[in-house]
Scaffold this motif. Structure first.
Motif, mmCIF file in Angstrom:
data_model
loop_
_atom_site.group_PDB
_atom_site.id
_atom_site.type_symbol
_atom_site.label_atom_id
_atom_site.label_comp_id
_atom_site.label_asym_id
_atom_site.label_seq_id
_atom_site.Cartn_x
_atom_site.Cartn_y
_atom_site.Cartn_z
ATOM 1 N N LEU A 2 3.997 -7.277 -9.085
ATOM 2 C CA LEU A 2 3.602 -8.661 -8.547
ATOM 3 C C LEU A 2 4.012 -9.453 -9.945
ATOM 4 O O LEU A 2 4.059 -10.906 -8.977
ATOM 5 C CB LEU A 2 2.901 -8.464 -7.819
ATOM 6 C CG LEU A 2 2.129 -7.553 -6.417
ATOM 7 C CD1 LEU A 2 1.135 -7.782 -5.968
ATOM 8 C CD2 LEU A 2 2.952 -8.159 -5.170
ATOM 9 N N CYS A 56 -1.018 -9.431 -2.019
ATOM 10 C CA CYS A 56 -0.538 -8.540 -1.244
ATOM 11 C C CYS A 56 -0.971 -7.266 -1.309
ATOM 12 O O CYS A 56 -0.750 -6.242 -0.788
ATOM 13 C CB CYS A 56 1.216 -8.168 -1.851
ATOM 14 S SG CYS A 56 2.162 -10.556 -1.362
ATOM 15 N N HIS A 94 3.951 -11.001 3.865
ATOM 16 C CA HIS A 94 3.788 -12.455 3.469
ATOM 17 C C HIS A 94 4.832 -13.214 2.430
ATOM 18 O O HIS A 94 4.571 -14.688 3.390
ATOM 19 C CB HIS A 94 2.557 -12.238 2.381
ATOM 20 C CG HIS A 94 1.713 -12.862 1.657
ATOM 21 N ND1 HIS A 94 0.703 -13.319 2.320
ATOM 22 C CD2 HIS A 94 1.564 -13.400 0.708
ATOM 23 C CE1 HIS A 94 0.163 -14.587 1.361
ATOM 24 N NE2 HIS A 94 0.914 -14.699 0.416
ATOM 25 N N HIS A 95 5.852 -11.987 2.277
ATOM 26 C CA HIS A 95 6.978 -12.976 1.442
ATOM 27 C C HIS A 95 7.567 -12.813 2.236
ATOM 28 O O HIS A 95 8.922 -14.353 1.864
ATOM 29 C CB HIS A 95 7.241 -12.931 0.158
ATOM 30 C CG HIS A 95 5.942 -12.994 -0.431
ATOM 31 N ND1 HIS A 95 5.586 -14.470 -1.266
ATOM 32 C CD2 HIS A 95 4.939 -12.560 -1.372
ATOM 33 C CE1 HIS A 95 4.227 -14.793 -2.293
ATOM 34 N NE2 HIS A 95 4.095 -13.692 -2.464
ATOM 35 N N ALA A 114 4.002 -4.924 2.480
ATOM 36 C CA ALA A 114 2.502 -5.790 2.056
ATOM 37 C C ALA A 114 3.480 -7.257 2.351
ATOM 38 O O ALA A 114 3.871 -8.926 2.596
ATOM 39 C CB ALA A 114 1.480 -6.260 1.615
ATOM 40 N N VAL A 115 4.409 -6.984 0.936
ATOM 41 C CA VAL A 115 5.735 -8.406 0.487
ATOM 42 C C VAL A 115 6.599 -8.667 1.171
ATOM 43 O O VAL A 115 6.367 -10.235 1.779
ATOM 44 C CB VAL A 115 6.264 -7.676 -0.775
ATOM 45 C CG1 VAL A 115 7.456 -8.982 -1.222
ATOM 46 C CG2 VAL A 115 4.864 -7.614 -1.941
ATOM 47 N N ASP A 165 2.287 -12.939 -4.775
ATOM 48 C CA ASP A 165 0.952 -13.350 -4.465
ATOM 49 C C ASP A 165 0.067 -11.772 -4.500
ATOM 50 O O ASP A 165 0.159 -11.248 -4.480
ATOM 51 C CB ASP A 165 0.134 -13.545 -3.000
ATOM 52 C CG ASP A 165 -1.135 -14.647 -3.007
ATOM 53 O OD1 ASP A 165 -2.005 -13.834 -3.556
ATOM 54 O OD2 ASP A 165 -0.793 -14.800 -2.142
ATOM 55 N N LEU A 187 -3.787 -6.733 1.286
ATOM 56 C CA LEU A 187 -2.747 -6.509 2.360
ATOM 57 C C LEU A 187 -2.068 -5.064 2.303
ATOM 58 O O LEU A 187 -2.070 -4.434 3.348
ATOM 59 C CB LEU A 187 -2.259 -7.887 2.691
ATOM 60 C CG LEU A 187 -1.107 -7.294 2.807
ATOM 61 C CD1 LEU A 187 -2.142 -7.272 4.755
ATOM 62 C CD2 LEU A 187 0.199 -8.880 3.266
ATOM 63 N N SER A 188 -2.307 -4.245 1.287
ATOM 64 C CA SER A 188 -1.336 -3.391 1.638
ATOM 65 C C SER A 188 -1.864 -2.100 1.946
ATOM 66 O O SER A 188 -1.616 -0.591 2.380
ATOM 67 C CB SER A 188 -0.727 -2.854 -0.106
ATOM 68 O OG SER A 188 -1.414 -2.653 -0.696
#
Length: 199
Positions: free
Chosen positions: A137, A146, A103-104, A99-100, A143, A149-150
């Motif tokens: 996080l 995340c 997103h990042h 997820a990270v 964020d 999102l995971s």
């Protein structure tokens, strides 16, 4: 030519912990592109002949502790041989890493991977616990979204895809580094990875 490294990892693996920061430094120095690919060892092991730690022969379990001690001392990396939260489910943190990444981006994914690994093997933290993952996080200024999102089907699909890719590529343990189709298994093979990235 920029080389790409497929970095197959397991977030609860002590060997991944011992090699992670060195790998990040090697890849950065070489200007390599890294694909961070957490995998489910529970699905990889049965196909590749591996066994979960608790099912390995006593002599193999004992020697593992010897080698972990040796490498921890050699690399000057603190490591608890019997961490409070181990064995631990790897899926929640593996999916957080994905997820990270989504997103990042890669650098953040590598940073949270390092944080997750240190949480298990140095800091006595439970990486299967959502609150712990949320704290990690925050500590890395990533964020908080995340975490939600995971738990989405999109992240699960990518996790499944990475695991299947590992199986299809004949990966059998963590960490494994695939560089231009050549496999390097284990943190003790990082010198060869560095050389490959220079070729």
């Amino acid at each position: 030519m920029t080389m790409t490294v497929d970095y197959y990892l397991a977030p609860m693996s002590p060997w991944t912990y011992l090699g992670h920061q060195r790998f990040v430094q090697i890849a950065k120095a070489a200007g390599a592109t890294v694909r961070v690919m957490p995998m489910d060892l529970g699905k990889v092991f049965p196909i590749s002949g591996g066994l979960p730690l608790g099912k390995r022969a006593p002599q193999r379990q004992a020697y593992r502790l010897v080698e972990l001690t040796r490498f921890s001392q050699r690399l000057n990396l603190p490591l608890n041989l019997h961490p409070k939260f181990f064995p631990v489910a790897g899926d929640p943190s593996a999916k957080l890493i994905i997820a990270v990444d989504m997103h990042h981006g890669t650098d953040a994914a590598l940073a949270i991977t390092g944080a997750v690994l240190a949480a298990v093997w140095h800091q006595e933290r439970d990486i299967a616990d959502a609150a712990t993952l949320g704290t990690l996080l925050a500590e890395h200024k990533l964020d908080a979204a995340c975490l939600a999102l995971s738990n989405t089907p999109e992240v699960q699909a990518r996790y499944d895809s990475y695991t299947q890719s590992a199986i299809d590529t004949h990966v059998f343990g963590a960490p494994t580094f695939m560089v231009e189709g050549e496999m390097f298994w284990g943190q003790d093979r990082l010198d060869f990875v560095a050389q490959k990235l220079k070729d």
